[in-house]
Motif scaffolding. Structure first.
Motif, PDB file in Angstrom:
ATOM      1  N   LYS A   1      -8.572  -0.309   3.015  1.00 18.91           N
ATOM      2  CA  LYS A   1      -9.155  -0.848   1.786  1.00 18.91           C
ATOM      3  C   LYS A   1     -10.189   0.117   1.209  1.00 18.91           C
ATOM      4  O   LYS A   1     -10.294   0.259  -0.013  1.00 18.91           O
ATOM      5  CB  LYS A   1      -9.772  -2.222   2.040  1.00 18.91           C
ATOM      6  CG  LYS A   1     -10.159  -2.918   0.757  1.00 18.91           C
ATOM      7  CD  LYS A   1     -10.574  -4.347   0.990  1.00 18.91           C
ATOM      8  CE  LYS A   1     -11.051  -4.963  -0.318  1.00 18.91           C
ATOM      9  NZ  LYS A   1     -11.576  -6.316  -0.118  1.00 18.91           N
ATOM     10  N   SER A   2     -10.935   0.822   2.068  1.00 21.14           N
ATOM     11  CA  SER A   2     -11.920   1.790   1.562  1.00 21.14           C
ATOM     12  C   SER A   2     -11.224   2.929   0.815  1.00 21.14           C
ATOM     13  O   SER A   2     -11.752   3.446  -0.177  1.00 21.14           O
ATOM     14  CB  SER A   2     -12.797   2.327   2.693  1.00 21.14           C
ATOM     15  OG  SER A   2     -12.088   3.238   3.508  1.00 21.14           O
ATOM     16  N   ILE A   3     -10.031   3.308   1.276  1.00 24.60           N
ATOM     17  CA  ILE A   3      -9.252   4.333   0.565  1.00 24.60           C
ATOM     18  C   ILE A   3      -8.839   3.803  -0.805  1.00 24.60           C
ATOM     19  O   ILE A   3      -8.949   4.509  -1.817  1.00 24.60           O
ATOM     20  CB  ILE A   3      -8.032   4.768   1.399  1.00 24.60           C
ATOM     21  CG1 ILE A   3      -8.494   5.538   2.644  1.00 24.60           C
ATOM     22  CG2 ILE A   3      -7.059   5.607   0.566  1.00 24.60           C
ATOM     23  CD1 ILE A   3      -7.407   5.801   3.670  1.00 24.60           C
ATOM     24  N   PHE A   4      -8.396   2.554  -0.846  1.00 25.81           N
ATOM     25  CA  PHE A   4      -8.016   1.963  -2.131  1.00 25.81           C
ATOM     26  C   PHE A   4      -9.226   1.830  -3.061  1.00 25.81           C
ATOM     27  O   PHE A   4      -9.120   2.043  -4.275  1.00 25.81           O
ATOM     28  CB  PHE A   4      -7.344   0.610  -1.922  1.00 25.81           C
ATOM     29  CG  PHE A   4      -5.980   0.700  -1.279  1.00 25.81           C
ATOM     30  CD1 PHE A   4      -5.127   1.756  -1.535  1.00 25.81           C
ATOM     31  CD2 PHE A   4      -5.554  -0.285  -0.409  1.00 25.81           C
ATOM     32  CE1 PHE A   4      -3.869   1.840  -0.939  1.00 25.81           C
ATOM     33  CE2 PHE A   4      -4.301  -0.221   0.193  1.00 25.81           C
ATOM     34  CZ  PHE A   4      -3.457   0.848  -0.081  1.00 25.81           C
ATOM     35  N   MET A   5     -10.393   1.506  -2.505  1.00 26.96           N
ATOM     36  CA  MET A   5     -11.600   1.389  -3.328  1.00 26.96           C
ATOM     37  C   MET A   5     -11.994   2.747  -3.915  1.00 26.96           C
ATOM     38  O   MET A   5     -12.401   2.842  -5.076  1.00 26.96           O
ATOM     39  CB  MET A   5     -12.736   0.782  -2.501  1.00 26.96           C
ATOM     40  CG  MET A   5     -12.494  -0.692  -2.214  1.00 26.96           C
ATOM     41  SD  MET A   5     -13.608  -1.405  -0.988  1.00 26.96           S
ATOM     42  CE  MET A   5     -15.146  -1.365  -1.843  1.00 26.96           C
ATOM     43  N   LYS A   6     -11.848   3.801  -3.111  1.00 26.56           N
ATOM     44  CA  LYS A   6     -12.098   5.159  -3.625  1.00 26.56           C
ATOM     45  C   LYS A   6     -11.114   5.490  -4.745  1.00 26.56           C
ATOM     46  O   LYS A   6     -11.474   6.132  -5.731  1.00 26.56           O
ATOM     47  CB  LYS A   6     -11.962   6.197  -2.505  1.00 26.56           C
ATOM     48  CG  LYS A   6     -13.143   6.262  -1.598  1.00 26.56           C
ATOM     49  CD  LYS A   6     -14.199   7.131  -2.209  1.00 26.56           C
ATOM     50  CE  LYS A   6     -15.295   7.389  -1.202  1.00 26.56           C
ATOM     51  NZ  LYS A   6     -16.531   7.770  -1.848  1.00 26.56           N
ATOM     52  N   ALA A   7      -9.872   5.043  -4.576  1.00 27.14           N
ATOM     53  CA  ALA A   7      -8.864   5.291  -5.606  1.00 27.14           C
ATOM     54  C   ALA A   7      -9.228   4.580  -6.912  1.00 27.14           C
ATOM     55  O   ALA A   7      -8.992   5.122  -7.995  1.00 27.14           O
ATOM     56  CB  ALA A   7      -7.492   4.837  -5.113  1.00 27.14           C
ATOM     57  N   VAL A   8      -9.813   3.388  -6.809  1.00 30.21           N
ATOM     58  CA  VAL A   8     -10.292   2.690  -8.006  1.00 30.21           C
ATOM     59  C   VAL A   8     -11.393   3.514  -8.671  1.00 30.21           C
ATOM     60  O   VAL A   8     -11.381   3.734  -9.883  1.00 30.21           O
ATOM     61  CB  VAL A   8     -10.793   1.263  -7.659  1.00 30.21           C
ATOM     62  CG1 VAL A   8     -11.496   0.642  -8.862  1.00 30.21           C
ATOM     63  CG2 VAL A   8      -9.643   0.377  -7.199  1.00 30.21           C
ATOM     64  N   GLU A   9     -12.342   4.010  -7.859  1.00 29.75           N
ATOM     65  CA  GLU A   9     -13.452   4.821  -8.395  1.00 29.75           C
ATOM     66  C   GLU A   9     -12.939   6.075  -9.102  1.00 29.75           C
ATOM     67  O   GLU A   9     -13.516   6.514 -10.094  1.00 29.75           O
ATOM     68  CB  GLU A   9     -14.393   5.249  -7.263  1.00 29.75           C
ATOM     69  CG  GLU A   9     -15.213   4.138  -6.662  1.00 29.75           C
ATOM     70  CD  GLU A   9     -15.982   4.608  -5.430  1.00 29.75           C
ATOM     71  OE1 GLU A   9     -16.215   5.832  -5.263  1.00 29.75           O
ATOM     72  OE2 GLU A   9     -16.343   3.731  -4.611  1.00 29.75           O
TER      73      GLU A   9
END
Length: 193
Positions: A132-140
């Motif tokens: 999920k942290s990877i996906f959150m970085k992708a959102v950023e």
């Protein structure tokens, strides 16, 4: 996860975890017992039970040590590159022995509700948090739009991986990791300027 009492001997702990990993690899989990681990590690059963409440907890700690050593989180480049990297590391770890641990632990989690909670808290929740942290970085970085359901996306990735791991109907290799990455890239909606 560990019980209070005499401090652990790091040498005994390593012997127990190494014995657990070796026995799992040899037997694929069939007939794995505390007695067999104690014999292989050259420790007494009370030593194992003093530090771990169940056989599954010993296997869980062995898995956690292996995962921490083999699955490192790279600096974020792009969703595609970072996800492909982490999935390739994950399938390699599974092929190198973690798959046996995971199947054993999932079976134990279905039989023991208290262990299922420890497995969720100490392993699956942590792995979910990494993805999920990877996906959150992708959102950023604009690789994923802000309206994407990141929890569901995480479930989809792990659902595909668990299904293949548990059924064994097809290989879990780099090709599989790349296909899962491609599937995710088709599912996500990038932020539009």
């Amino acid at each position: 996860m560990t019980k209070a009492g005499r401090p652990r001997s790091e040498q005994a702990r390593e012997a127990i975890l190494n014995a657990t990993q070796a026995l799992l690899k040899e037997s694929q989990g069939a007939g794995l017992t505390i007695e067999a681990i104690a014999r292989r590690a050259k420790v007494g059963k009370p030593t194992i039970y003093r530090w771990w409440p169940t056989l599954a907890d010993v296997v869980l700690e062995a898995l956690l040590c292996q995962a921490d050593a083999n699955i490192t989180i790279p600096p974020f480049e792009s969703l595609q590159k970072t996800l492909r990297h982490i999935l390739r590391l994950s399938v390699k770890a599974i092929a190198d022995g973690a798959g046996v641990h995971l199947r054993f632990l999932m079976a134990q989690a279905q039989q023991d509700e208290a262990f299922r909670e420890r497995f969720r808290k100490n392993f699956t929740a942590k792995r979910r948090a990494v993805l999920k942290s990877i996906f959150m970085k992708a959102v950023e970085h604009g690789n994923i739009g802000p309206d994407q359901d990141l929890d569901m996306l995480t479930d989809v990735v792990f659902g595909v991986m668990w299904y293949r791991l548990l059924t064994g109907h097809a290989p879990m290799d780099e090709t599989f990791a790349d296909k899962v990455t491609g599937m995710v890239m088709k599912m996500v909606q990038p932020l539009r300027a």
